[in-house]
Structure formats: C-alpha cells, structure tokens
Design a protein around this motif. Structure first.
Motif, short mmCIF file in Angstrom:
data_model
loop_
_atom_site.label_atom_id
_atom_site.label_comp_id
_atom_site.label_asym_id
_atom_site.label_seq_id
_atom_site.Cartn_x
_atom_site.Cartn_y
_atom_site.Cartn_z
N LEU A 94 17.93 -0.36 -61.67
CA LEU A 94 17.31 -1.67 -61.44
C LEU A 94 16.72 -2.13 -62.77
N VAL A 95 17.17 -3.30 -63.26
CA VAL A 95 16.67 -3.80 -64.54
C VAL A 95 15.65 -4.90 -64.27
N HIS A 96 14.42 -4.68 -64.74
CA HIS A 96 13.36 -5.68 -64.58
C HIS A 96 12.97 -6.17 -65.97
N ARG A 97 13.61 -7.24 -66.41
CA ARG A 97 13.44 -7.73 -67.77
C ARG A 97 12.64 -9.02 -67.81
N TYR A 98 12.89 -9.89 -66.84
CA TYR A 98 12.22 -11.19 -66.79
C TYR A 98 11.11 -11.11 -65.73
N PRO A 99 10.11 -11.99 -65.85
CA PRO A 99 8.94 -11.84 -64.97
C PRO A 99 9.24 -11.86 -63.47
N ASP A 100 10.10 -12.77 -63.03
CA ASP A 100 10.18 -12.99 -61.58
C ASP A 100 11.52 -12.62 -60.94
N ARG A 101 12.38 -11.95 -61.70
CA ARG A 101 13.68 -11.61 -61.12
C ARG A 101 14.20 -10.28 -61.67
N VAL A 102 15.00 -9.62 -60.85
CA VAL A 102 15.53 -8.32 -61.26
C VAL A 102 17.03 -8.25 -60.99
N LEU A 103 17.65 -7.29 -61.67
CA LEU A 103 19.06 -7.04 -61.49
C LEU A 103 19.20 -5.66 -60.82
N LEU A 104 19.87 -5.64 -59.68
CA LEU A 104 19.99 -4.41 -58.91
C LEU A 104 21.46 -3.99 -58.87
N VAL A 150 16.61 -11.69 -56.68
CA VAL A 150 17.31 -10.45 -57.04
C VAL A 150 18.78 -10.76 -57.27
N ILE A 151 19.33 -10.19 -58.33
CA ILE A 151 20.75 -10.34 -58.61
C ILE A 151 21.43 -9.03 -58.28
N MET A 152 22.29 -9.05 -57.28
CA MET A 152 23.04 -7.86 -56.94
C MET A 152 24.21 -7.80 -57.91
N ILE A 181 18.70 -14.48 -53.14
CA ILE A 181 19.54 -13.32 -53.46
C ILE A 181 20.79 -13.87 -54.14
N ARG A 182 21.13 -13.28 -55.27
CA ARG A 182 22.35 -13.69 -55.97
C ARG A 182 23.34 -12.54 -55.99
N ILE A 183 24.61 -12.90 -55.93
CA ILE A 183 25.67 -11.90 -56.03
C ILE A 183 26.42 -12.15 -57.34
N PRO A 270 30.16 -24.26 -63.68
CA PRO A 270 30.02 -23.36 -64.84
C PRO A 270 28.54 -23.14 -65.18
N TYR A 271 28.16 -21.88 -65.34
CA TYR A 271 26.75 -21.54 -65.53
C TYR A 271 26.52 -21.03 -66.96
N TYR A 272 27.06 -19.86 -67.28
CA TYR A 272 26.87 -19.32 -68.62
C TYR A 272 28.19 -19.12 -69.35
N LEU A 273 28.16 -19.38 -70.65
CA LEU A 273 29.21 -18.93 -71.57
C LEU A 273 28.53 -17.91 -72.47
N TYR A 274 28.97 -16.66 -72.38
CA TYR A 274 28.33 -15.59 -73.13
C TYR A 274 29.00 -15.32 -74.46
N GLN A 275 28.22 -15.26 -75.50
CA GLN A 275 28.69 -14.65 -76.74
C GLN A 275 28.90 -13.17 -76.41
N ILE A 313 23.39 -16.11 -76.14
CA ILE A 313 23.49 -14.76 -76.69
C ILE A 313 22.54 -13.93 -75.86
N ASP A 314 23.04 -12.83 -75.30
CA ASP A 314 22.12 -11.89 -74.67
C ASP A 314 21.70 -10.97 -75.82
N THR A 315 20.45 -11.09 -76.25
CA THR A 315 20.06 -10.53 -77.54
C THR A 315 20.12 -9.00 -77.57
N GLY A 320 16.70 -10.45 -73.93
CA GLY A 320 17.12 -11.41 -72.91
C GLY A 320 18.02 -12.49 -73.49
N LYS A 321 18.37 -13.45 -72.63
CA LYS A 321 19.32 -14.48 -73.01
C LYS A 321 18.63 -15.59 -73.80
N VAL A 322 19.30 -16.03 -74.85
CA VAL A 322 18.78 -17.15 -75.64
C VAL A 322 19.89 -18.19 -75.72
C1 LIG Z 1 21.00 -12.46 -66.90
C2 LIG Z 1 20.00 -11.57 -66.31
C3 LIG Z 1 19.17 -12.02 -65.27
C4 LIG Z 1 19.28 -13.42 -64.68
O1 LIG Z 1 19.04 -14.39 -65.63
P1 LIG Z 1 19.11 -15.94 -65.20
O2 LIG Z 1 18.98 -16.62 -66.51
O3 LIG Z 1 17.98 -16.17 -64.27
O4 LIG Z 1 20.43 -16.16 -64.55
C5 LIG Z 1 18.24 -11.16 -64.77
N1 LIG Z 1 18.10 -9.92 -65.25
C6 LIG Z 1 18.87 -9.45 -66.26
C7 LIG Z 1 18.64 -8.08 -66.76
C8 LIG Z 1 19.85 -10.26 -66.81
O5 LIG Z 1 20.63 -9.78 -67.80
#
Ligand SMILES: *Cc1c(COP(=O)(O)O)cnc(C)c1O
Length: 377
Positions: A94-104, A150-152, A181-183, A270-275, A313-315, A320-322
C-alpha cells in the motif's frame, strides 16, 4: 472456462513462442536471460493484435536485448523502484504518498506484461500480494480517516476473480470516510472479454467507482475493446485513460491526436500522459522531455480540451507527479501577463486595478438618490 480465461491461459510466456522473433542460438539464449529477469506474458487476444515485428503492439510486449544491456550496464540513474514506492509503504503493498489518497496493490499479475512497466521489479512473480497484505492494507485505510480515495492497482485488479474482488470492494465500502474507489487497469484494452456483464453488474453496486484505463496506441482500440469500454461506461463508471510516452510507439503528435480522439469516441477522458519512468530495463523507451511538450503543444487548442491529457513526470525518488506545460507565459508581472496561444500569437491580459474594479465594490447600505437600486454605469 470463459473465453477470456482461455485467452489468458493460452498466453505466450516463453521465448520460443514469441511472435516474429528469431535469431542465432546466442541471441535466443540472451533473450532467455531477459525473460528470467523480467517475465513475459502476452495473452492470446493481444497476440492476435500483433501484425509484424516492431509494430506498436509488438514493441510493448516482446522483450529485446536492450532490456538486458540496460540491466547489466546498471546505469546508476536507473533504479528497480524509481518512484521509491517501497519507502512510502506503511504496510506491505500500500503506497501512501499523497495526503488524502492511497494506492492499494491487489495482485501482481497482468493480462500482458508491458516491457516498459514501472513495477518491472515485481510484476509476474508469484506470492508478493497475499490475502494478508490485502487485509493489512484495508485495515490501514480504515484506521486513517484522512484517506478519502483509494486506487486499486497492482498488477491488474481486474484479473482478481469476481467473488474476491467483491469481497475487497465490500470491505472498502464499509469504511465510512472512504469517498471514492478507483480501479487502475489495462484489462479493457488488452483482454476485453474479461469485462463481462456479470463483472459490470457487480461493480456498479459499489459506486462512486472510477476507472483509469491504459492505452498507448490507437490500434489498441478494436471493436472488442470498444464493446468492453461501453459495458463499463454503461455501468456508470466514469472512464479515464493513462498513456505512457514511448519511443517508437507513440512519440508523435498525429498518433497521439488519433489516440485521444478514439478514446473520446468511446467515452474515455484522457487523464495522464506519463513521461517514461527511470526503471531499470526500460531506458530504450524514454524520450526527451521536448517530445512530450511538443505533443501537448500539438494538442492544446488544436483539438477539444477534453482530449488533452495532463503531461506529467512522476519524479524519481518519490516526489510524486509534477505537471509540465509548454511555455505559454511570455511575460508576467505586477500589471499584466503576456500569453502565447495555440497559433503562436501573443496576447496581453491586464491585471485588475483599483480603477477597473471601482464599480464592483458597492456599498449595499447606500440607496442612490433616484430611489432605484444599483444602476451600474
Ligand atoms: C498517481 C498516484 C496516485 C493518484 O494520483 P492522482 O493525481 O490523484 O490521480 C496516488 N498514489 C500514488 C502512489 C500514485 O502514484
């Protein structure tokens, strides 16, 4: 067995079965080495989409020796975990990087194994995500009221069997502070028959649910994929898409524009274009930053704003994403801003001043002598 299960069990996982791959004994042995370090999976639906060597589908899933060179030369700027996800895991997977959301992470299996995967270190190897890691992840979310999203992810959460997936969704929905909840999935674009009516009927009981899909090339949008995305959208799930900028696959304005248009036509925003990330074994897919900016410049204003993803860019190192924007600001000071439009023309926008705003601050207690209320000049 359902069709998608057969397609998955018929996956190419061995070097000798790779499409449009042949070479000397030495070459094939080296490819075997690549496959030991970074597993192969191409399900039979996706295999059918590959028409020839080096086409955009082939490049995404067929291993090459560049991966091994990259691994062996061990360029120190490249890492197995470039986003330092493992450091942001308060509990396993489980990655908790941003204040209010996590990746599971629900699993570490995917319908195809992308050669450019940012989680190359763990995808395709058994036993990383378990019932126990999941239990701890869900419990962590329950204990942290600041988590509202939460992002599954994984792996691919839509490869989890319906019953198990429902068990997880139900457990998440019992957490009162969890709003959405996001998939995150590549299943609709790479194994579309998995999006069964039964799956959609189950998912729609757990709204608000969002799905972020993954598409890199317009050729991925086949009639089967279109039907799968329709089923998800009809279940009321807003669809977004994430695209990875990949050298030799989609590093071209016209290809990207076609992709964005095709996505919008099947109700995907379309949401993100990732480097591309700095992941070991994927360096040959990286483009220069100028390429991403050129693509955004070629989309912004030239086509629907709906069709322009955020280029990010996901740094490296876990910042995080910039978001990156082509330079639209020519000059910006206390009095005005000069901006460049999509045609390259420059326009001036003055800042509000006391003079321009004098009439907007009216004293409501003052009734004009005419007796009428507020007639603005
Ligand atoms: C991308 C990501 C999110 C979700 O970021 P959003 O900009 O809200 O879509 C959450 N956690 C991690 C670790 C991520 O890489």
């Amino acid at each position: 067995m359902e069709r998608w299960q057969k397609q998955l069990s018929d996956s190419v996982v061995k070097v000798k079965d790779l499409p449009f791959v042949s070479g000397s004994k030495d070459y094939m042995e080296k490819l075997e080495k690549v496959a030991e370090i970074f597993p192969i999976r191409i399900n039979s639906y996706f295999l059918d989409q590959i028409k020839e060597e080096n086409d955009p589908m082939w490049k995404q899933v067929v291993p090459t020796l560049e991966e091994l060179d990259d691994f062996l030369s061990a360029e120190e700027t490249l890492e197995s975990d470039p986003l330092h996800e493992e450091e942001d895991m308060p509990v396993p997977e489980l990655v908790h990087r941003y204040p209010d959301r996590v990746l599971l992470m629900l699993n570490n299996q995917c319908p195809v194994i992308c050669r450019f995967c940012t989680r190359k270190r763990k995808i395709g190897f058994p036993g990383i995500v378990t019932r126990e890691t999941l239990r701890q992840g869900i419990e962590y979310i329950a204990r942290h009221p600041e988590i509202r999203d939460v992002i599954m992810s994984g792996g691919d959460p839509l490869l989890v069997p319906d019953k198990e997936l429902e068990r997880i969704l139900r457990a998440l929905r019992e957490i009162k502070h969890l709003e959405i909840i996001r998939i995150g999935t590549r299943v609709p674009g790479t194994l579309p028959d998995r999006i069964t009516p039964e799956l959609c009927d189950m998912l729609k009981k757990y709204h608000p649910l969002y799905a972020n899909l993954h598409f890199n090339h317009p050729a991925e949008i086949t009639p089967e994929v279109e039907a799968a995305c329709n089923r998800l959208a009809d279940a009321g799930i807003p669809l977004g898409s994430q695209t990875v900028l990949l050298k030799g696959v989609n590093d071209d304005v016209e290809i990207m524009k076609e992709l964005m248009h095709k996505l919008l036509k099947i109700r995907i925003k379309p949401y993100y274009l990732y480097q591309a990330d700095m992941t070991v074994g994927t360096d040959h897919f990286r483009t220069r930053i100028e390429k991403g900016l050129e693509i955004i410049r070629g989309l912004q204003g030239h086509t629907s704003g709906m069709g322009v993803p955020y280029y990010v860019i996901d740094t490296p190192g876990g910042g995080g994403k910039v978001r990156l924007l082509p330079d639209t600001v020519v000059e910006f000071n206390d009095r005005e801003i000069l901006v460049r439009n999509f045609e390259g023309k420059v326009f001036r926008y003055p800042q509000p001043t006391e003079k321009t705003q004098k009439n907007t601050v009216l004293d409501p207690t003052v009734v004009p002598s005419s007796g009428k209320l507020c007639e603005l000049a």
